[in-house]
Design an enzyme around this catalytic site. Structure first.
Site, short mmCIF file in Angstrom:
data_model
loop_
_atom_site.label_atom_id
_atom_site.label_comp_id
_atom_site.label_asym_id
_atom_site.label_seq_id
_atom_site.Cartn_x
_atom_site.Cartn_y
_atom_site.Cartn_z
N GLU A 115 48.18 -22.00 40.86
CA GLU A 115 47.65 -22.34 42.35
C GLU A 115 45.81 -21.79 42.04
O GLU A 115 45.85 -20.71 41.78
CB GLU A 115 47.98 -21.14 43.63
CG GLU A 115 49.43 -22.00 43.23
CD GLU A 115 50.38 -21.62 45.29
OE1 GLU A 115 50.83 -22.73 45.62
OE2 GLU A 115 49.94 -20.42 45.35
N CYS A 128 38.94 -18.62 43.00
CA CYS A 128 39.53 -17.38 42.42
C CYS A 128 40.82 -18.54 41.76
O CYS A 128 41.43 -18.97 42.09
CB CYS A 128 40.50 -16.76 43.76
SG CYS A 128 41.91 -15.73 42.94
N CYS A 135 53.90 -14.08 36.43
CA CYS A 135 53.49 -12.46 36.47
C CYS A 135 54.44 -11.22 35.70
O CYS A 135 55.68 -11.65 36.00
CB CYS A 135 52.75 -11.55 37.63
SG CYS A 135 51.50 -10.68 37.24
N CYS A 139 54.16 -6.04 41.04
CA CYS A 139 53.96 -5.58 41.68
C CYS A 139 54.45 -5.71 43.05
O CYS A 139 54.76 -6.66 44.01
CB CYS A 139 52.14 -5.08 41.74
SG CYS A 139 51.08 -5.04 40.69
N CYS A 142 53.33 -8.37 46.34
CA CYS A 142 52.16 -8.87 45.53
C CYS A 142 53.68 -10.08 45.73
O CYS A 142 54.32 -10.05 45.02
CB CYS A 142 51.78 -8.71 44.17
SG CYS A 142 50.69 -10.19 43.77
N CYS A 370 45.21 -13.55 49.35
CA CYS A 370 45.30 -11.91 48.04
C CYS A 370 46.46 -11.52 48.23
O CYS A 370 47.16 -10.81 48.89
CB CYS A 370 44.34 -11.06 48.54
SG CYS A 370 44.49 -9.85 46.58
#
Length: 393
Positions: A115, A128, A135, A139, A142, A370
């Site tokens: 994305e 962004c 990933c 985290c 997230c 975010c």
């Protein structure tokens, strides 16, 4: 909060078979393009000139058809068309938020999806971009981190995100115009804050950003590019030396105990080691200051004591602190700090002499804020599992 995430790159997930067929010119550095043109029969003495011509067509004018490259001879254009392709990731979906934020789901080689988010503001337009499919850091606050790492993006796939956005914005100059002749750029800034940890894909990110910064093409200043890292300490010095862009750090906690849970990579490179690397960065890269990203989690990291500790930790580092109200997602284990708590936290930092802007959540209605990015295929897969579980299958 228990952290079961891997804290180092799982290199076994990264290798991929390169696509067969004509070579893609997008994503090649100038030296790589020169070598490719010579291998295709371009005389050595002409190669530098041909690279300059192609570079401007691809990255200044946004041309995708060799036939339109009118300052090249017809037979040379025919050779290029036989030998090379100009290929971008495929736009699968495009969503526009009520606040003007645009989110693109793009498909890359192998059918994987990432994305990309464009955020318009009065004085700038920020894109962004993603550097990995998934990933490895996971985290705990997230949403992107709940998706397993699949592979690194290539320079072509990273630069391609910029080109796709400029296509959608209609921002390529027309012949006879400079890039800025129509007023301020709609896409004026890039942040590597999308899916993935950029410093676990260093070489590809570096090459892509060198292309973005090249003055004969996209021509974005290094001060207009911000790379966000969770704290891959050994690569921070390389970033200063080989890219020199602005640096942002996903900090989010003021003690190792809490950061170990929020950002598991902290177990490998704790706060003290990270801060040592950050103190050197502005001097090496001639960067103005480090941006500390700090997501505000209710009852976790948002106390007055945390604010005072944060000020003490970053002492001596040219810095600003971006306070990010937690962007909630389905099943999230945290809640957003209250507005009063966030502003009290910001006030302590501001009075200590640091800029402490509170980031306005953007694109929440399309899951573009975010920490909310996650490929649509992963969402569908998760939904199917939930449906099966609900049905007792």
């Amino acid at each position: 909060m228990t952290a079961s995430a891997p804290i180092t790159q799982d290199v076994h997930t990264i290798p991929r078979k390169l696509a067969e067929g004509p070579q893609n010119l997008i994503g090649l550095t100038r030296d790589q393009m020169r070598d490719a043109l010579i291998a295709a029969g371009t005389p050595d003495k002409q190669a530098k000139m041909r690279v300059n011509q192609l570079w401007q067509w691809l990255y200044h004018w946004g041309v995708r058809d060799f036939a339109q490259m009118t300052n090249l001879a017809k037979d040379y254009r025919a050779m290029l068309d036989r030998t090379f392709v100009i290929q971008l990731p495929e736009v699968v979906t495009r969503q526009v938020s009520t606040d003007g934020t645009r989110k693109y789901l793009v498909r890359i080689a192998g059918g994987h999806e990432v994305e990309v988010v464009y955020i318009p503001e009065e004085d700038r337009g920020t894109l962004c971009i993603s550097s990995q499919v998934g990933c490895t850091l996971t985290c705990s606050f997230c949403h992107t981190g709940t998706q397993k790492l699949v592979r690194n993006l290539t320079p072509a796939e990273i630069v391609g995100q910029i080109l796709i956005a400029r296509d959608d914005l209609g921002e390529w100059p027309q012949p006879g115009q400079g890039t800025g002749d129509n007023g301020p750029r709609m896409l004026s800034n890039i942040v590597l804050m999308g899916m993935g940890e950029p410093l676990y894909n260093f070489e590809n990110v570096r090459d892509a950003m060198k292309i973005a910064m090249d003055g004969e093409g996209i021509a974005l200043s290094r001060r207009r590019i911000t790379l966000s890292t969770s704290g891959v300490v050994p690569e921070i010095a390389r970033t200063a030396q080989e890219i020199g862009c602005q640096l942002a750090v996903s900090f989010h906690a003021t003690t190792d105990e809490v950061r170990d849970k929020l950002v598991p990579i902290n177990k490998k490179w704790p706060i003290a080691d990270l801060l040592d690397a950050l103190r050197v960065y502005p001097k090496v890269s001639n960067s103005e200051r480090i941006t500390f990203e700090y997501v505000m989690l209710d009852g976790v990291n948002d106390s007055d004591a945390d604010a005072h500790r944060l000020v003490k930790l970053i002492e001596g580092i040219p810095a600003k602190i971006n306070l990010i109200p937690f962007n909630e997602w389905p099943g999230a284990p945290y809640k957003r700090s209250s507005g009063n708590r966030i502003h009290a936290f910001a006030d302590i930092i501001y009075k200590a002499g640091y800029a402490s802007p509170v980031r306005k959540p953007r694109g929440e209605d399309i899951m573009a804020a975010c920490g909310q990015l996650k490929s649509e295929t992963e969402r569908v897969r998760k939904s199917r599992k939930q449906v099966e579980a609900d049905a007792g299958l």
